[in-house]
Every structure is written in structure tokens, then in C-alpha cells.
Design a protein around this motif. Structure first.
Motif, PDB file in Angstrom:
ATOM      1  N   UNK A 201       0.835  -1.196   0.000  1.00  0.00           N
ATOM      2  CA  UNK A 201       0.000   0.000   0.000  1.00  0.00           C
ATOM      3  C   UNK A 201       0.875   1.253   0.000  1.00  0.00           C
ATOM      4  N   UNK A 202       0.900   1.927  -1.143  1.00  0.00           N
ATOM      5  CA  UNK A 202       1.613   3.193  -1.296  1.00  0.00           C
ATOM      6  C   UNK A 202       0.562   4.292  -1.392  1.00  0.00           C
ATOM      7  N   UNK A 203       0.800   5.483  -0.871  1.00  0.00           N
ATOM      8  CA  UNK A 203      -0.192   6.549  -1.007  1.00  0.00           C
ATOM      9  C   UNK A 203      -0.634   6.729  -2.460  1.00  0.00           C
ATOM     10  N   UNK A 222      13.349  -1.971   9.988  1.00  0.00           N
ATOM     11  CA  UNK A 222      12.385  -2.120   8.901  1.00  0.00           C
ATOM     12  C   UNK A 222      12.991  -1.817   7.540  1.00  0.00           C
ATOM     13  N   UNK A 223      13.889  -0.828   7.458  1.00  0.00           N
ATOM     14  CA  UNK A 223      14.463  -0.487   6.171  1.00  0.00           C
ATOM     15  C   UNK A 223      15.236  -1.654   5.576  1.00  0.00           C
ATOM     16  N   UNK A 224      15.820  -2.488   6.427  1.00  0.00           N
ATOM     17  CA  UNK A 224      16.556  -3.637   5.926  1.00  0.00           C
ATOM     18  C   UNK A 224      15.622  -4.620   5.231  1.00  0.00           C
ATOM     19  N   UNK A 225      14.352  -4.640   5.626  1.00  0.00           N
ATOM     20  CA  UNK A 225      13.410  -5.583   5.047  1.00  0.00           C
ATOM     21  C   UNK A 225      13.128  -5.265   3.582  1.00  0.00           C
ATOM     22  N   UNK A 243      11.033  -0.643  -9.464  1.00  0.00           N
ATOM     23  CA  UNK A 243      11.918  -0.844  -8.309  1.00  0.00           C
ATOM     24  C   UNK A 243      11.575   0.102  -7.172  1.00  0.00           C
ATOM     25  N   UNK A 244      12.260  -0.092  -6.049  1.00  0.00           N
ATOM     26  CA  UNK A 244      12.062   0.776  -4.889  1.00  0.00           C
ATOM     27  C   UNK A 244      12.446   2.218  -5.202  1.00  0.00           C
ATOM     28  N   UNK A 245      13.407   2.401  -6.097  1.00  0.00           N
ATOM     29  CA  UNK A 245      13.817   3.760  -6.464  1.00  0.00           C
ATOM     30  C   UNK A 245      12.666   4.543  -7.087  1.00  0.00           C
ATOM     31  N   UNK A 246      11.823   3.856  -7.827  1.00  0.00           N
ATOM     32  CA  UNK A 246      10.683   4.531  -8.442  1.00  0.00           C
ATOM     33  C   UNK A 246       9.630   4.912  -7.412  1.00  0.00           C
ATOM     34  N   UNK A 247       9.499   4.101  -6.367  1.00  0.00           N
ATOM     35  CA  UNK A 247       8.607   4.481  -5.257  1.00  0.00           C
ATOM     36  C   UNK A 247       9.148   5.732  -4.585  1.00  0.00           C
ATOM     37  N   UNK A 248      10.446   5.744  -4.341  1.00  0.00           N
ATOM     38  CA  UNK A 248      11.076   6.889  -3.695  1.00  0.00           C
ATOM     39  C   UNK A 248      10.889   8.155  -4.531  1.00  0.00           C
ATOM     40  N   UNK A 254       5.356  13.717  -5.200  1.00  0.00           N
ATOM     41  CA  UNK A 254       4.081  14.016  -4.554  1.00  0.00           C
ATOM     42  C   UNK A 254       4.254  14.774  -3.239  1.00  0.00           C
ATOM     43  N   UNK A 255       5.528  15.034  -2.879  1.00  0.00           N
ATOM     44  CA  UNK A 255       5.852  15.712  -1.622  1.00  0.00           C
ATOM     45  C   UNK A 255       5.280  14.956  -0.412  1.00  0.00           C
ATOM     46  N   UNK A 256       5.413  13.628  -0.463  1.00  0.00           N
ATOM     47  CA  UNK A 256       4.986  12.752   0.631  1.00  0.00           C
ATOM     48  C   UNK A 256       6.228  12.274   1.374  1.00  0.00           C
ATOM     49  N   UNK A 257       6.203  12.406   2.683  1.00  0.00           N
ATOM     50  CA  UNK A 257       7.363  12.005   3.482  1.00  0.00           C
ATOM     51  C   UNK A 257       7.636  10.512   3.321  1.00  0.00           C
ATOM     52  N   UNK A 258       8.893  10.181   3.090  1.00  0.00           N
ATOM     53  CA  UNK A 258       9.288   8.784   2.905  1.00  0.00           C
ATOM     54  C   UNK A 258       9.017   7.987   4.182  1.00  0.00           C
TER      55      UNK A 258
END
Length: 311
Positions: A201-203, A222-225, A243-248, A254-258
């Protein structure tokens, strides 16, 4: 034996007469009388619905028909709440079962036969193409080909907030659905194939993660997971990978806190919670407030009884 059988017939007739006499009181103009009678009828449960349907057909006044419809709706919703409670207390929180329960908000008498047959056909066709020598990427390509090319499932980009976009019955019948139900449908099939594919679930997004089942969890941070996820899948975009980079990057745009939670798979329980919540919003936007209210109650039930994470 004849005496016992005779007694059973008498008792059945008495129950039937009692039920019919209760239903006959539904036209009482006194609101307090109606509410008392309605509560007694609701207590009888699903077995009384055929009697209510007969009464609805023979009723000539809209107010009586409306009262009967409300009572039937209350009985069906009580049954659904009971089924959700059983699902909540089950050990595995089966994703398909939970998804079918959400559809019962709109389709209380849902017969899942067609849905189960469709899922089994898709699962079988994918399974015939899989083998242990394939990489995770190759397995996902097969799923995408069968689901989107052969069975023609696709995103519904019009009327995005229609409740139909969130119900598995409508998805199977129309081959079109919103992001949440398409993603859950993909996860159901994948998990039945024994593949480690789970919802994320991503915003403003609902996608999938393909977990590395051979990774060693050496840390509790958690980040290691995040390292346990091989890649992400977007069923709303024909199963495209990212990839995770695209989520980041998306969160930054969107100016959403990581937050590490945006990268991690959620449980099937949480996936159903998300489906319930989004379906509620869809009914609200469609001005079907009674259905939205019922879904809010289901959401509260899920929230109140949510299992605590295992430490």
C-alpha cells in the motif's frame, strides 16, 4: 414415529403462523410498534427472508415495501458481519474469502461458483507454463501474459470511483476493475500458485511486491526488510515492473514524506481492510450512504480486532 412427525408438522405450522403474524404488523402506523416488530423479525435471521420476500410481492403500499427491504437488508448485514467475524478469527485470513465477503455488501446472495471457476482456470493455465528453472521475472511475465493477454483483464480508467470497480464479482464479469481489486485478484492467483507475491500500500497506489523467499533476515530494522523485495508489480498497468527507487521518486514528486512501510508487503488482513475502506469511499461518492455506512462498520470491526504483529 408418526406421532413425532405429526408434532414436527404442528410446530412448523406454529412457527410459520407466528412469523406471518409478525410480518402482518409491519403496516402498523405506530413507529414504536413497527420498531419492536422489526427487531423481532430481524432476530429470526436469514430463514425468515423468503417470508419477507413473499410479503413484499403482495404489499400494495410503497411504505410497507420499503420497510420490508430495510429489514431484509438488516438481516443480510447481520449475517455478513458474522461471516466477517469468522474470517477475522481464522488463522490464515484467506484473501479470496475476504474479497468475496466484501462483494456481499452489494450482492448478499452471491454465488461464488463462477468466480472460483475463473480463478481456477487462470491458475491452471499459468501453472502449466511454470517450472522450477524459471526466474521470478519469467514467472511474472507468464502471469501477465495469461491474465492480461489471454483472459483480457484490464484496468477500468473510466468512472474510477464506481463501486463496481472494487467488487470481485464485477471484475470477473466485466474483465475490468480498479487498482485495488485488480491487485488483490493478481495476488490471489499468485498465492494459490505458491508464489511470494503480496500487496503493498503506497499513497494513491496499490501494487504488489515479489519477495525474495531465500533472503536471510539479519536485521530487525524495517528499512533492511526492503532488501527482501526483488521487484514490484503494478497490475493496473498490465503488470509492469518497477523498483524501490521509483517508489522513492514518486513520493518525492508528490511531496509525501518517505516511510519504510510504503516499500513493504502488507498482510492479507490489511489488504482486505484497504479494499473495505476504498469500497466505502466509492459508495459514498455514488451517494449510496447506507452501503457506505455498512462498510464503515465492517472497517471498524476489522480495525478493532486487527491482529497484533508478531515480534
Amino acid at each position: 414415529m408418526r406421532q413425532v412427525s405429526h408434532l414436527r408438522i404442528i410446530n412448523l405450522e406454529l412457527d410459520t403462523n407466528y412469523i406471518k403474524s409478525l410480518i402482518a404488523l409491519l403496516d402498523d402506523p405506530d413507529t414504536s410498534v413497527f420498531e419492536t416488530v422489526a427487531n423481532k423479525i430481524i432476530e429470526e435471521g436469514n430463514e425468515i427472508i423468503p417470508f419477507l420476500e413473499d410479503a413484499w410481492e403482495s404489499a400494495h403500499e410503497p411504505i410497507i415495501q420499503n420497510r420490508i427491504e430495510e429489514i431484509i437488508g438488516s438481516i443480510q448485514f447481520n449475517k455478513l458481519k458474522s461471516e466477517f467475524s469468522s474470517w477475522i478469527s481464522s488463522p490464515n485470513h484467506d484473501l479470496l474469502e475476504g474479497t468475496l465477503l466484501v462483494s456481499k455488501i452489494q450482492y448478499p446472495e452471491l454465488d461464488p461458483k463462477r468466480i472460483l471457476e475463473e480463478i481456477e482456470n487462470i491458475r491452471r493455465d499459468i501453472w502449466l507454463e511454470l517450472n522450477n528453472s524459471l526466474t521470478a521475472l519469467e514467472k511474472v511475465k507468464i502471469i501477465n501474459h495469461v491474465l492480461f493477454d489471454i483472459y483480457k483483464y484490464k484496468p477500468n480508467t473510466s468512472d474510477y470511483y464506481s463501486p463496481r470497480n472494487y467488487l470481485i464479482k464485477d471484475l470477473v464479469e466485466s474483465k475490468k476493475g480498479g487498482a485495488v481489486i485488480l491487485t488483490i485478484f493478481y495476488a490471489i492467483i499468485s498465492q494459490q500458485l505458491g508464489l511470494p507475491i503480496y500487496c503493498v500500500s503506497i499513497p494513491h497506489n496499490f501494487v504488489l511486491a515479489y519477495e525474495d523467499r531465500y533472503s536471510v533476515d539479519l536485521f530487525e530494522i524495517e528499512f533492511e526488510e526492503e532488501r527482501r523485495v526483488l521487484f514490484y508489480i503494478n497490475p493496473f498497468s498490465q503488470g509492469s515492473l518497477f523498483s524501490a527507487n521509483e517508489i522513492k521518486f514518486f513520493l518525492s514528486q508528490q511531496k509525501i514524506e518517505d516511510n519504510p512501510q510504503y516499500y513493504l508487503p502488507i498482510s492479507n488482513y490489511e489488504a482486505i481492510q484497504q479494499l473495505v475502506y476504498n469500497t466505502k469511499i466509492a459508495f459514498q461518492r455514488s451517494n449510496q450512504n447506507a452501503k457506505a455506512s455498512q462498510l464503515q462498520k465492517i472497517y471498524n470491526l476489522l480495525q478493532d480486532q486487527k491482529p497484533k504483529p508478531i515480534k
